[in-house]
Design a protein around this motif. Structure first.
Motif, PDB file in Angstrom:
ATOM      1  N   ALA A  14       0.793  -1.225   0.000  1.00 27.85           N
ATOM      2  CA  ALA A  14       0.000   0.000   0.000  1.00 27.85           C
ATOM      3  C   ALA A  14       0.826   1.276   0.000  1.00 27.85           C
ATOM      4  O   ALA A  14       0.278   2.348  -0.264  1.00 27.85           O
ATOM      5  CB  ALA A  14      -0.926   0.008   1.227  1.00 27.85           C
ATOM      6  N   GLY A  15       2.121   1.197   0.294  1.00 26.56           N
ATOM      7  CA  GLY A  15       2.915   2.390   0.541  1.00 26.56           C
ATOM      8  C   GLY A  15       3.157   3.259  -0.685  1.00 26.56           C
ATOM      9  O   GLY A  15       2.938   2.843  -1.830  1.00 26.56           O
ATOM     10  N   PHE A  16       3.647   4.469  -0.412  1.00 27.10           N
ATOM     11  CA  PHE A  16       3.877   5.447  -1.474  1.00 27.10           C
ATOM     12  C   PHE A  16       5.214   5.244  -2.191  1.00 27.10           C
ATOM     13  O   PHE A  16       5.417   5.777  -3.275  1.00 27.10           O
ATOM     14  CB  PHE A  16       3.817   6.867  -0.913  1.00 27.10           C
ATOM     15  CG  PHE A  16       2.461   7.258  -0.419  1.00 27.10           C
ATOM     16  CD1 PHE A  16       1.465   7.629  -1.303  1.00 27.10           C
ATOM     17  CD2 PHE A  16       2.171   7.241   0.939  1.00 27.10           C
ATOM     18  CE1 PHE A  16       0.203   7.991  -0.854  1.00 27.10           C
ATOM     19  CE2 PHE A  16       0.914   7.595   1.403  1.00 27.10           C
ATOM     20  CZ  PHE A  16      -0.075   7.968   0.511  1.00 27.10           C
ATOM     21  N   GLY A  17       6.143   4.530  -1.585  1.00 23.91           N
ATOM     22  CA  GLY A  17       7.427   4.282  -2.239  1.00 23.91           C
ATOM     23  C   GLY A  17       8.226   5.535  -2.498  1.00 23.91           C
ATOM     24  O   GLY A  17       8.933   5.637  -3.505  1.00 23.91           O
ATOM     25  N   THR A  18       8.177   6.499  -1.566  1.00 16.26           N
ATOM     26  CA  THR A  18       8.818   7.789  -1.817  1.00 16.26           C
ATOM     27  C   THR A  18      10.332   7.672  -1.962  1.00 16.26           C
ATOM     28  O   THR A  18      10.947   8.475  -2.686  1.00 16.26           O
ATOM     29  CB  THR A  18       8.492   8.770  -0.680  1.00 16.26           C
ATOM     30  OG1 THR A  18       8.802   8.171   0.585  1.00 16.26           O
ATOM     31  CG2 THR A  18       7.004   9.114  -0.684  1.00 16.26           C
ATOM     32  N   PRO A  22      11.592   9.110  -8.728  1.00 19.71           N
ATOM     33  CA  PRO A  22      10.760   9.153  -9.933  1.00 19.71           C
ATOM     34  C   PRO A  22      10.229   7.794 -10.370  1.00 19.71           C
ATOM     35  O   PRO A  22       9.260   7.723 -11.127  1.00 19.71           O
ATOM     36  CB  PRO A  22      11.696   9.748 -10.997  1.00 19.71           C
ATOM     37  CG  PRO A  22      13.071   9.537 -10.476  1.00 19.71           C
ATOM     38  CD  PRO A  22      12.966   9.594  -8.991  1.00 19.71           C
ATOM     39  N   LEU A  23      10.834   6.705  -9.928  1.00 24.45           N
ATOM     40  CA  LEU A  23      10.362   5.376 -10.341  1.00 24.45           C
ATOM     41  C   LEU A  23       8.937   5.111  -9.877  1.00 24.45           C
ATOM     42  O   LEU A  23       8.208   4.318 -10.495  1.00 24.45           O
ATOM     43  CB  LEU A  23      11.292   4.290  -9.790  1.00 24.45           C
ATOM     44  CG  LEU A  23      12.691   4.198 -10.388  1.00 24.45           C
ATOM     45  CD1 LEU A  23      13.493   3.100  -9.698  1.00 24.45           C
ATOM     46  CD2 LEU A  23      12.620   3.927 -11.884  1.00 24.45           C
ATOM     47  N   THR A  24       8.525   5.753  -8.790  1.00 21.02           N
ATOM     48  CA  THR A  24       7.184   5.507  -8.270  1.00 21.02           C
ATOM     49  C   THR A  24       6.254   6.703  -8.462  1.00 21.02           C
ATOM     50  O   THR A  24       5.212   6.794  -7.820  1.00 21.02           O
ATOM     51  CB  THR A  24       7.258   5.138  -6.773  1.00 21.02           C
ATOM     52  OG1 THR A  24       8.024   6.124  -6.073  1.00 21.02           O
ATOM     53  CG2 THR A  24       7.895   3.778  -6.589  1.00 21.02           C
ATOM     54  N   ARG A  25       6.619   7.579  -9.376  1.00 22.85           N
ATOM     55  CA  ARG A  25       5.744   8.723  -9.655  1.00 22.85           C
ATOM     56  C   ARG A  25       4.440   8.255 -10.281  1.00 22.85           C
ATOM     57  O   ARG A  25       3.359   8.773  -9.971  1.00 22.85           O
ATOM     58  CB  ARG A  25       6.458   9.717 -10.576  1.00 22.85           C
ATOM     59  CG  ARG A  25       5.683  11.004 -10.821  1.00 22.85           C
ATOM     60  CD  ARG A  25       6.509  11.984 -11.638  1.00 22.85           C
ATOM     61  NE  ARG A  25       7.720  12.385 -10.920  1.00 22.85           N
ATOM     62  CZ  ARG A  25       8.936  12.408 -11.466  1.00 22.85           C
ATOM     63  NH1 ARG A  25       9.113  12.044 -12.735  1.00 22.85           N
ATOM     64  NH2 ARG A  25       9.977  12.791 -10.752  1.00 22.85           N
ATOM     65  N   ASP A  26       4.522   7.278 -11.167  1.00 28.66           N
ATOM     66  CA  ASP A  26       3.340   6.781 -11.870  1.00 28.66           C
ATOM     67  C   ASP A  26       3.164   5.274 -11.706  1.00 28.66           C
ATOM     68  O   ASP A  26       2.356   4.670 -12.410  1.00 28.66           O
ATOM     69  CB  ASP A  26       3.434   7.111 -13.368  1.00 28.66           C
ATOM     70  CG  ASP A  26       3.555   8.603 -13.618  1.00 28.66           C
ATOM     71  OD1 ASP A  26       2.695   9.351 -13.110  1.00 28.66           O
ATOM     72  OD2 ASP A  26       4.519   9.016 -14.289  1.00 28.66           O
ATOM     73  N   MET A  27       3.885   4.668 -10.766  1.00 28.10           N
ATOM     74  CA  MET A  27       3.829   3.226 -10.576  1.00 28.10           C
ATOM     75  C   MET A  27       4.025   2.907  -9.094  1.00 28.10           C
ATOM     76  O   MET A  27       4.917   3.475  -8.461  1.00 28.10           O
ATOM     77  CB  MET A  27       4.945   2.539 -11.390  1.00 28.10           C
ATOM     78  CG  MET A  27       5.053   1.036 -11.165  1.00 28.10           C
ATOM     79  SD  MET A  27       6.576   0.345 -11.903  1.00 28.10           S
ATOM     80  CE  MET A  27       6.310   0.712 -13.632  1.00 28.10           C
ATOM     81  N   PRO A  28       3.220   2.039  -8.521  1.00 27.29           N
ATOM     82  CA  PRO A  28       3.456   1.666  -7.124  1.00 27.29           C
ATOM     83  C   PRO A  28       4.740   0.852  -6.992  1.00 27.29           C
ATOM     84  O   PRO A  28       5.100   0.084  -7.893  1.00 27.29           O
ATOM     85  CB  PRO A  28       2.222   0.835  -6.776  1.00 27.29           C
ATOM     86  CG  PRO A  28       1.737   0.297  -8.079  1.00 27.29           C
ATOM     87  CD  PRO A  28       2.063   1.344  -9.105  1.00 27.29           C
ATOM     88  N   LYS A  29       5.422   1.018  -5.871  1.00 31.73           N
ATOM     89  CA  LYS A  29       6.709   0.349  -5.688  1.00 31.73           C
ATOM     90  C   LYS A  29       6.640  -1.164  -5.882  1.00 31.73           C
ATOM     91  O   LYS A  29       7.580  -1.746  -6.446  1.00 31.73           O
ATOM     92  CB  LYS A  29       7.285   0.684  -4.313  1.00 31.73           C
ATOM     93  CG  LYS A  29       8.656   0.056  -4.065  1.00 31.73           C
ATOM     94  CD  LYS A  29       9.342   0.603  -2.829  1.00 31.73           C
ATOM     95  CE  LYS A  29       8.638   0.266  -1.565  1.00 31.73           C
ATOM     96  NZ  LYS A  29       9.403   0.641  -0.355  1.00 31.73           N
ATOM     97  N   HIS A  60      -3.190   0.922  -1.578  1.00 31.16           N
ATOM     98  CA  HIS A  60      -3.661   2.296  -1.404  1.00 31.16           C
ATOM     99  C   HIS A  60      -3.173   3.130  -2.581  1.00 31.16           C
ATOM    100  O   HIS A  60      -3.933   3.424  -3.486  1.00 31.16           O
ATOM    101  CB  HIS A  60      -3.187   2.897  -0.084  1.00 31.16           C
ATOM    102  CG  HIS A  60      -3.566   4.338   0.077  1.00 31.16           C
ATOM    103  ND1 HIS A  60      -4.851   4.734   0.376  1.00 31.16           N
ATOM    104  CD2 HIS A  60      -2.835   5.483  -0.044  1.00 31.16           C
ATOM    105  CE1 HIS A  60      -4.899   6.047   0.445  1.00 31.16           C
ATOM    106  NE2 HIS A  60      -3.694   6.543   0.182  1.00 31.16           N
ATOM    107  N   TYR A  61      -1.870   3.474  -2.581  1.00 31.13           N
ATOM    108  CA  TYR A  61      -1.310   4.322  -3.625  1.00 31.13           C
ATOM    109  C   TYR A  61      -1.309   3.581  -4.965  1.00 31.13           C
ATOM    110  O   TYR A  61      -0.738   2.497  -5.089  1.00 31.13           O
ATOM    111  CB  TYR A  61       0.110   4.723  -3.236  1.00 31.13           C
ATOM    112  CG  TYR A  61       0.852   5.519  -4.292  1.00 31.13           C
ATOM    113  CD1 TYR A  61       0.408   6.783  -4.665  1.00 31.13           C
ATOM    114  CD2 TYR A  61       1.983   5.000  -4.896  1.00 31.13           C
ATOM    115  CE1 TYR A  61       1.085   7.513  -5.617  1.00 31.13           C
ATOM    116  CE2 TYR A  61       2.673   5.729  -5.852  1.00 31.13           C
ATOM    117  CZ  TYR A  61       2.223   6.989  -6.218  1.00 31.13           C
ATOM    118  OH  TYR A  61       2.896   7.705  -7.169  1.00 31.13           O
ATOM    119  N   LEU A  62      -1.998   4.170  -5.958  1.00 31.67           N
ATOM    120  CA  LEU A  62      -2.106   3.572  -7.292  1.00 31.67           C
ATOM    121  C   LEU A  62      -2.551   2.106  -7.201  1.00 31.67           C
ATOM    122  O   LEU A  62      -2.083   1.248  -7.940  1.00 31.67           O
ATOM    123  CB  LEU A  62      -0.778   3.701  -8.053  1.00 31.67           C
ATOM    124  CG  LEU A  62      -0.279   5.136  -8.269  1.00 31.67           C
ATOM    125  CD1 LEU A  62       1.086   5.134  -8.966  1.00 31.67           C
ATOM    126  CD2 LEU A  62      -1.279   5.948  -9.100  1.00 31.67           C
ATOM    127  N   GLY A  63      -3.484   1.874  -6.279  1.00 27.25           N
ATOM    128  CA  GLY A  63      -3.921   0.512  -6.023  1.00 27.25           C
ATOM    129  C   GLY A  63      -4.575  -0.169  -7.199  1.00 27.25           C
ATOM    130  O   GLY A  63      -4.538  -1.400  -7.307  1.00 27.25           O
TER     131      GLY A  63
END
Length: 233
Positions: A14-18, A22-29, A60-63
């Motif tokens: 569910a995490g944001f992968g901050t 940039p790898l997780t700007r448009d893709m979940p980790k 959650h993020y980009l689920g």
């Protein structure tokens, strides 16, 4: 499996992968690829080889991307967290209706493994008469890609306490009944560990192989080198 042994697992996705930038700007980790395969699929390989029948992935993020990726897996349920992300502890409590009775496994998706199956190692060491939580650890010297000082001190009797020492790998077996005593909605699993540590029922066991943290972009190349060295790619 024997009585009081887990037969369900929550796979954290569910995490944001901050830390991935940039790898997780448009893709979940969990969909970031290592060795040609998404991290989530590496985690699911571990779960499938361990033979755990009830599988839940939280999102959650980009689920929706993760849901689409898992669309062909009828054996996996999704616990989607909305409107807020619930962190590891809140996410575990939110998923309990899908997971069933405790204890349960949990597994992070931002790591790559070599050696014995990590979940199988946990199950072999699990003793519900003594344990409320059993964490799989790795010695700091074998924590590839890890930058910290360690998380837990492992005692000779297997109990653990907080402090620089062995590194938590993101795999555990844990009882969930104490979750009902935590008032917050969104909280870390650390709050649950605080309760099991205070009761003296938190244990650790050491992973016998390699482990690589893939929380940052540079971890991808490092993990791929570890897999190549182990003959796994």
């Amino acid at each position: 499996m024997p009585a009081s042994s887990p037969d369900s697992i929550l796979i954290y996705a569910a995490g944001f992968g901050t830390r991935m930038g940039p790898l997780t700007r448009d893709m979940p980790k969990p969909l970031v690829r290592v060795g040609g395969k998404p991290l989530l699929d590496h985690a699911l390989d571990v779960v499938d080889r361990a033979g755990i029948p009830r599988k839940v992935v939280n999102t959650h993020y980009l689920g929706e991307q993760i849901a689409d990726h898992l669309a062909g897996r009828e054996d996996i349920r999704i616990s989607h967290e909305m409107p807020e992300i619930l962190e590891t502890g809140g996410g575990l409590r939110h998923a309990l209706p899908l997971l069933g009775p405790d204890p349960v496994f949990t597994l992070n998706t931002d790591a790559i493994w070599t050696g014995s199956n990590p979940l199988g190692q946990l199950l072999s060491a699990w003793d519900p008469t003594r344990m409320d939580a059993l964490l799989l650890l790795v010695p700091r010297a074998r924590a590839t890609g890890y930058r910290g000082k360690g998380d837990f001190i492992l005692s000779p009797d297997g109990r653990i306490g907080r402090g620089p020492g062995e590194v938590y790998t993101g795999a555990q077996i844990i009882r969930t009944d104490l979750l009902k005593t935590i008032p917050e909605t969104s909280f870390s699993v650390n709050k649950l560990w605080d309760l099991t540590l205070a009761a003296g029922r938190t244990y650790g066991t050491l992973h016998d192989g390699g482990w690589c943290d893939v929380g940052r972009p540079e971890g991808i190349e490092t993990a791929e080198a570890m897999l190549t060295e182990g003959g796994l790619v």
